[in-house]
Design an enzyme around this catalytic site. Sequence first.
Site, PDB file in Angstrom:
ATOM      1  CG  HIS A 156      94.908 156.110  -6.338  1.00 22.33           C
ATOM      2  ND1 HIS A 156      94.209 155.273  -5.878  1.00 22.33           N
ATOM      3  CD2 HIS A 156      95.706 155.314  -7.528  1.00 22.33           C
ATOM      4  CE1 HIS A 156      94.262 153.920  -6.483  1.00 22.33           C
ATOM      5  NE2 HIS A 156      95.097 154.119  -7.391  1.00 22.33           N
ATOM      6  CG  HIS A 171      85.411 155.832  -3.983  1.00 18.51           C
ATOM      7  ND1 HIS A 171      85.187 155.328  -5.563  1.00 18.51           N
ATOM      8  CD2 HIS A 171      86.397 155.320  -3.687  1.00 18.51           C
ATOM      9  CE1 HIS A 171      86.138 154.561  -5.748  1.00 18.51           C
ATOM     10  NE2 HIS A 171      86.837 154.431  -4.627  1.00 18.51           N
ATOM     11  CG  ASP A 202      92.697 155.819   1.410  1.00 19.53           C
ATOM     12  OD1 ASP A 202      93.607 154.662   1.409  1.00 19.53           O
ATOM     13  OD2 ASP A 202      92.448 156.085   0.187  1.00 19.53           O
TER      14      ASP A 202
END
Length: 410
Positions: free
Chosen positions: A239, A278, A335
Amino acid sequence: MDNAGQVATSEGEKKTPTTVRVKNIGLRGVTVADTKISHVDGENGILIYRGYRIEELAQRSTFEETAYLLHHDELPTEEELRKFRKNLIEARPVPEFVFDALKRLPKESHPMDVLQAAIPILATADPVLDDETREANMAKAIRLISRVPAIVAGWHRMRKGTDLLPPKNTLSHAANFLWQLTGKEPDSEVARDLDTALVLHADHSFNASTFACREVVSTRAHMYASVAAGVGALSGSLHGGANAQVMKMLQELKNEKDVSGWVRNQLAKDQKIMGMGHAVYKTLDPRAPFLKDMCFSLGKKLHEEQWCRLSTEIEETAVAEFTARGLTTIRPNVDFYSASVYHMMGIPLDLMTPVFAVARVAGWTAHIVEEKFADAQEKPALYRPLSEYVGHYCGKTGCVYEPMEKRSLG
Ligand SMILES: CC(C)(COP(=O)(O)OP(=O)(O)OC[C@H]1O[C@@H](n2cnc3c(N)ncnc32)[C@H](O)[C@@H]1OP(=O)(O)O)[C@@H](O)C(=O)NCCC(=O)NCCS
């Protein structure tokens, strides 16, 4: 233990369990609640906050305005935004005893652990902690949104042995964070870039940490207890922890001549390429292009484009490899490029996930209020899912409790 590996059936008989557990898919595809706050359309790569596309908010809004929107269902008027900003600024100073408590922690403690530990300490400083009205919860949300960045910046200075800095009321939320962290006021472009990054990270429907917050608050726990759970969930490398893992990878690869070979080798070993893929997007994460562009523009300005070029080389090889394996949906997520962006802003590797929390606390607190007051459902409901028992089973009377001396090793 002769019943090891056997499971109960509804008839009470024993059965050997199958190895494929169709339930253990991390709730993928299961809708657990309604929300009015944000929506991820994974098939089409669309993210909206309260109806507004993320692209529009990233280009035209600010973190403060976006935080207001997440909490209020509509964009603020000029006066409403002025008041909201004033409330955030007034809430910035963290009571001294909070840092006094953190001082006792080992300097090597991970900043996410420190942040998680700080949240209940902040609760004890909240004058309306036991007041569960909507107004009091909004006041708690404002304090949390303002104080999470102060804790992240303050802990970093404490562990380095430098003095804590008071907030500057003339600075925006993003600029003040960089000031309190580094002791230097950022130039307007860097401040605006961080502001945009915070907008992009502020909410993302029922991601793991937001769901953790909502699950905890459904028990009628207070907002701080829920946010502490969110921080814990965010810390994991699948995460919010992914951005730090991306930076680690970039630093390891900065002198590597054969980057493509390294990527292929990782995938051949079944290792993940962090910052890619994802759980919901089955196409490009709409936040990623903003961070990629930001990476190159900031890199050019600061003469550090090498991080962005290296990231792009990894991206291109990995996407080609994934595609060759039939995995056509795995692309950079939020990210992947934010790691380089934060690095260029002077944010150390282990503060990258805490910076994610600085943004996401806006979304967490909005979801906590929505869950607490059942704003998107008929009435509040405690989350209490079922599990299927697949452990030892000896019938309705239970297994025989053998005295210690009679238990066999096998
Ligand atoms: C986010 C994540 C957990 C989603 O996983 P998921 O829901 O299983 O995603 P998918 O269904 O698209 O995965 C399909 C396959 O591709 C693999 N895969 C997904 N992302 C991958 C990555 N970054 N590197 C290598 N393989 C990957 C999965 O392991 C899975 O393989 P399997 O069927 O053999 O188990 C996963 O993409 C991941 O671990 N990414 C890296 C961590 C990260 O960046 N997290 C931040 C998310 S915002």
